[in-house]
Design an enzyme around this catalytic site. Structure first.
Site, PDB file in Angstrom:
ATOM      1  N   ASP A 104     -25.009  37.829  74.400  1.00 44.76           N
ATOM      2  CA  ASP A 104     -25.851  38.771  75.165  1.00 44.76           C
ATOM      3  C   ASP A 104     -27.187  38.926  74.179  1.00 44.76           C
ATOM      4  O   ASP A 104     -27.209  38.747  72.988  1.00 44.76           O
ATOM      5  CB  ASP A 104     -25.197  40.357  75.065  1.00 44.76           C
ATOM      6  CG  ASP A 104     -25.839  41.068  75.953  1.00 44.76           C
ATOM      7  OD1 ASP A 104     -26.890  40.818  76.597  1.00 44.76           O
ATOM      8  OD2 ASP A 104     -25.537  42.273  75.892  1.00 44.76           O
ATOM      9  N   ARG A 153     -33.848  40.556  75.548  1.00 40.92           N
ATOM     10  CA  ARG A 153     -34.465  41.445  74.451  1.00 40.92           C
ATOM     11  C   ARG A 153     -35.145  40.604  73.424  1.00 40.92           C
ATOM     12  O   ARG A 153     -36.296  41.014  72.961  1.00 40.92           O
ATOM     13  CB  ARG A 153     -33.470  42.194  73.877  1.00 40.92           C
ATOM     14  CG  ARG A 153     -33.256  43.445  74.508  1.00 40.92           C
ATOM     15  CD  ARG A 153     -32.206  44.424  74.056  1.00 40.92           C
ATOM     16  NE  ARG A 153     -30.914  43.671  74.971  1.00 40.92           N
ATOM     17  CZ  ARG A 153     -29.598  43.975  74.317  1.00 40.92           C
ATOM     18  NH1 ARG A 153     -29.376  44.849  73.260  1.00 40.92           N
ATOM     19  NH2 ARG A 153     -28.726  43.359  75.005  1.00 40.92           N
ATOM     20  N   ARG A 165     -38.493  36.443  79.645  1.00 39.26           N
ATOM     21  CA  ARG A 165     -37.371  36.394  79.462  1.00 39.26           C
ATOM     22  C   ARG A 165     -36.461  34.824  79.622  1.00 39.26           C
ATOM     23  O   ARG A 165     -35.703  34.785  78.524  1.00 39.26           O
ATOM     24  CB  ARG A 165     -36.460  37.042  80.511  1.00 39.26           C
ATOM     25  CG  ARG A 165     -36.728  38.722  80.579  1.00 39.26           C
ATOM     26  CD  ARG A 165     -36.265  39.386  81.590  1.00 39.26           C
ATOM     27  NE  ARG A 165     -34.570  39.164  81.692  1.00 39.26           N
ATOM     28  CZ  ARG A 165     -33.599  39.937  80.854  1.00 39.26           C
ATOM     29  NH1 ARG A 165     -34.159  40.777  79.941  1.00 39.26           N
ATOM     30  NH2 ARG A 165     -32.500  39.697  80.837  1.00 39.26           N
ATOM     31  N   HIS A 173     -33.514  32.748  77.143  1.00 39.44           N
ATOM     32  CA  HIS A 173     -32.422  31.879  77.467  1.00 39.44           C
ATOM     33  C   HIS A 173     -32.501  30.670  76.818  1.00 39.44           C
ATOM     34  O   HIS A 173     -31.763  29.902  76.596  1.00 39.44           O
ATOM     35  CB  HIS A 173     -32.448  31.751  79.045  1.00 39.44           C
ATOM     36  CG  HIS A 173     -32.219  33.170  79.592  1.00 39.44           C
ATOM     37  ND1 HIS A 173     -31.187  34.187  79.354  1.00 39.44           N
ATOM     38  CD2 HIS A 173     -32.643  33.788  80.657  1.00 39.44           C
ATOM     39  CE1 HIS A 173     -31.144  35.150  79.823  1.00 39.44           C
ATOM     40  NE2 HIS A 173     -32.106  35.053  80.882  1.00 39.44           N
ATOM     41  N   GLU A 214     -22.183  39.569  88.351  1.00 40.42           N
ATOM     42  CA  GLU A 214     -23.412  40.480  88.379  1.00 40.42           C
ATOM     43  C   GLU A 214     -24.580  39.818  88.220  1.00 40.42           C
ATOM     44  O   GLU A 214     -25.653  40.407  88.578  1.00 40.42           O
ATOM     45  CB  GLU A 214     -23.041  41.578  87.427  1.00 40.42           C
ATOM     46  CG  GLU A 214     -21.678  42.492  87.713  1.00 40.42           C
ATOM     47  CD  GLU A 214     -20.704  41.719  87.622  1.00 40.42           C
ATOM     48  OE1 GLU A 214     -20.319  41.026  86.443  1.00 40.42           O
ATOM     49  OE2 GLU A 214     -19.516  42.165  88.159  1.00 40.42           O
ATOM     50  N   LEU A 249     -12.296  19.678  70.929  1.00 36.65           N
ATOM     51  CA  LEU A 249     -12.766  21.040  71.410  1.00 36.65           C
ATOM     52  C   LEU A 249     -12.733  21.100  72.826  1.00 36.65           C
ATOM     53  O   LEU A 249     -13.559  20.305  73.548  1.00 36.65           O
ATOM     54  CB  LEU A 249     -14.248  21.391  70.543  1.00 36.65           C
ATOM     55  CG  LEU A 249     -14.953  22.762  71.325  1.00 36.65           C
ATOM     56  CD1 LEU A 249     -13.983  23.767  70.539  1.00 36.65           C
ATOM     57  CD2 LEU A 249     -16.329  22.692  70.610  1.00 36.65           C
ATOM     58  N   GLU A 255      -8.885  39.978  68.650  1.00 35.74           N
ATOM     59  CA  GLU A 255      -9.828  40.976  67.717  1.00 35.74           C
ATOM     60  C   GLU A 255     -11.175  40.924  68.300  1.00 35.74           C
ATOM     61  O   GLU A 255     -11.668  39.535  68.808  1.00 35.74           O
ATOM     62  CB  GLU A 255      -9.761  40.296  66.367  1.00 35.74           C
ATOM     63  CG  GLU A 255      -8.338  40.463  65.767  1.00 35.74           C
ATOM     64  CD  GLU A 255      -8.155  41.592  65.345  1.00 35.74           C
ATOM     65  OE1 GLU A 255      -8.870  42.592  64.831  1.00 35.74           O
ATOM     66  OE2 GLU A 255      -6.830  42.166  65.447  1.00 35.74           O
TER      67      GLU A 255
HETATM   68  C1  FPP Z   1     -27.333  37.388  78.418  1.00 34.84           C
HETATM   69  O1  FPP Z   1     -28.746  37.780  77.861  1.00 34.84           O
HETATM   70  C2  FPP Z   1     -27.314  36.050  78.710  1.00 34.84           C
HETATM   71  C3  FPP Z   1     -27.380  35.549  79.778  1.00 34.84           C
HETATM   72  C4  FPP Z   1     -27.061  36.205  81.127  1.00 34.84           C
HETATM   73  C5  FPP Z   1     -27.353  33.968  79.991  1.00 34.84           C
HETATM   74  C6  FPP Z   1     -26.640  33.238  78.823  1.00 34.84           C
HETATM   75  C7  FPP Z   1     -27.550  31.984  79.084  1.00 34.84           C
HETATM   76  C8  FPP Z   1     -27.665  31.200  77.720  1.00 34.84           C
HETATM   77  C9  FPP Z   1     -27.245  31.423  76.699  1.00 34.84           C
HETATM   78  C10 FPP Z   1     -28.548  29.972  78.005  1.00 34.84           C
HETATM   79  C11 FPP Z   1     -27.983  28.631  78.667  1.00 34.84           C
HETATM   80  C12 FPP Z   1     -26.627  28.432  78.866  1.00 34.84           C
HETATM   81  C13 FPP Z   1     -25.704  27.477  78.516  1.00 34.84           C
HETATM   82  C14 FPP Z   1     -24.264  27.234  78.526  1.00 34.84           C
HETATM   83  C15 FPP Z   1     -26.446  26.322  78.285  1.00 34.84           C
HETATM   84  P1  FPP Z   1     -29.555  38.867  78.731  1.00 34.84           P
HETATM   85  O2  FPP Z   1     -30.569  38.142  79.352  1.00 34.84           O
HETATM   86  O3  FPP Z   1     -28.601  39.905  79.480  1.00 34.84           O
HETATM   87  O4  FPP Z   1     -30.333  39.655  77.334  1.00 34.84           O
HETATM   88  P2  FPP Z   1     -30.685  41.297  77.486  1.00 34.84           P
HETATM   89  O5  FPP Z   1     -29.437  41.940  77.588  1.00 34.84           O
HETATM   90  O6  FPP Z   1     -31.423  41.397  76.137  1.00 34.84           O
HETATM   91  O7  FPP Z   1     -31.747  41.276  78.608  1.00 34.84           O
END
Ligand code: FPP
Length: 269
Positions: A28, A32, A41, A45, A75, A139, A215
């Site tokens: 997460d 941000r 944003r 990512h 969601e 893994l 945990e």
């Molecule tokens: C949450 O951050 C993250 C996601 C919804 C997407 C996760 C994706 C990746 C880590 C990149 C690609 C993934 C792979 C497997 C290659 P958020 O956007 O909700 O952050 P925020 O809470 O700060 O808005």
């Protein structure tokens, strides 16, 4: 134990013989991370994808067996179309560019979630990666995509109900094991450690059945900044904790029945 890894100063405080078998991560804070730098944003990512690579590589090196990554929740479909499209492109690119490395490093890829909702090119790349890596042994990386734990549990209940209707299963024989084996994670041990980045303290519909005794480690670090040092710190803190599985602090280890060893739990009538 990987002797090469055990000599690396990065892991010198870690007991590589006592690692969690299965680590699950709620990644997460990408948005941000980007917004605090005045970026879109999607940049967050992209950086998040680099963290995924770093954590997969380190997990393999030190000998973690299973790594579950919450990459896209059910969601998340409600996010702006442009962000969803960007995430799907990132995912597809990750799958295609990482396949060689996964093969070389013995990484097996699995997916949980409602993948039918994913765009067909992403589904195809997933199928190809899962199929190509299925015999790899070092893994297992489990990507949760279009995933909702409640949906997973509802699907399992439906599958069990169908077995009962066919006469293959008695209602009294519906044990915790029967339910666990009907989930997307069938055959995978429950996570020992769940990490959530960016300081939020919630499970967000991730692996709700599987984390009963897990945990939990929460860090303020945003996912794009979560790299080797942060991961080692989470593992170090895990190793400093006492896992009791409901027993007393001084109860001898031999007398402990793990939840998974328990006799089938009968459903109350
Ligand atoms: C949450 O951050 C993250 C996601 C919804 C997407 C996760 C994706 C990746 C880590 C990149 C690609 C993934 C792979 C497997 C290659 P958020 O956007 O909700 O952050 P925020 O809470 O700060 O808005």
């Amino acid at each position: 134990m990987n002797t090469r890894a055990s000599r690396n100063p990065l892991y010198q405080d870690l007991d590589l013989g006592k690692l969690p078998r299965h680590v699950a991560i709620i990644m997460d804070g990408n948005g941000r991370w980007a917004q605090s730098r005045g970026l879109e944003r999607l940049y967050g990512h992209r950086r998040g994808k680099a963290s995924v690579k770093a954590i997969v590589e380190l997990s393999r090196k030190i000998g973690i067996e299973y790594l579950s990554l919450y990459a896209f929740s059910s969601e998340n479909w409600q996010r702006p179309a442009q962000e969803v499209k960007g995430l799907m492109n990132l995912l597809k690119r990750y799958l295609t560019t990482e396949l060689d490395r996964m093969m070389k490093n013995g990484v097996r890829l699995q997916v949980i979630g409602n993948t039918r909702r994913l765009p067909s090119d992403v589904r195809q790349a997933l199928r190809h990666s899962v199929e190509s890596t299925k015999r790899n042994k070092d893994l297992t990386v489990i990507l949760a995509l279009s995933y909702s734990a409640r949906e997973e549990i509802a699907n399992a209940v439906r599958a069990v109900a169908r077995r009962v209707r066919r006469g293959d299963l008695e209602p009294d024989d519906i044990t915790e094991e029967v339910i666990a084996e009907s989930l997307g994670t069938a055959g995978v041990p429950d996570p020992d450690l769940l990490i959530r980045t960016s300081g939020e303290v919630r499970l967000s519909n991730f692996l709700l059945w599987q984390v009963a005794y897990t945990e939990i480690y929460i860090t303020e670090t945003l996912w794009p900044d979560f790299r080797e040092h942060e991961f080692i710190e989470a593992l170090r803190q895990f190793q400093a904790r006492e896992r009791r599985f409901g027993r007393l602090p001084d109860q001898p280890e031999e007398s402990v029945e793990r939840p998974s060893d328990r006799a089938p739990l009968r459903v109350a009538r």
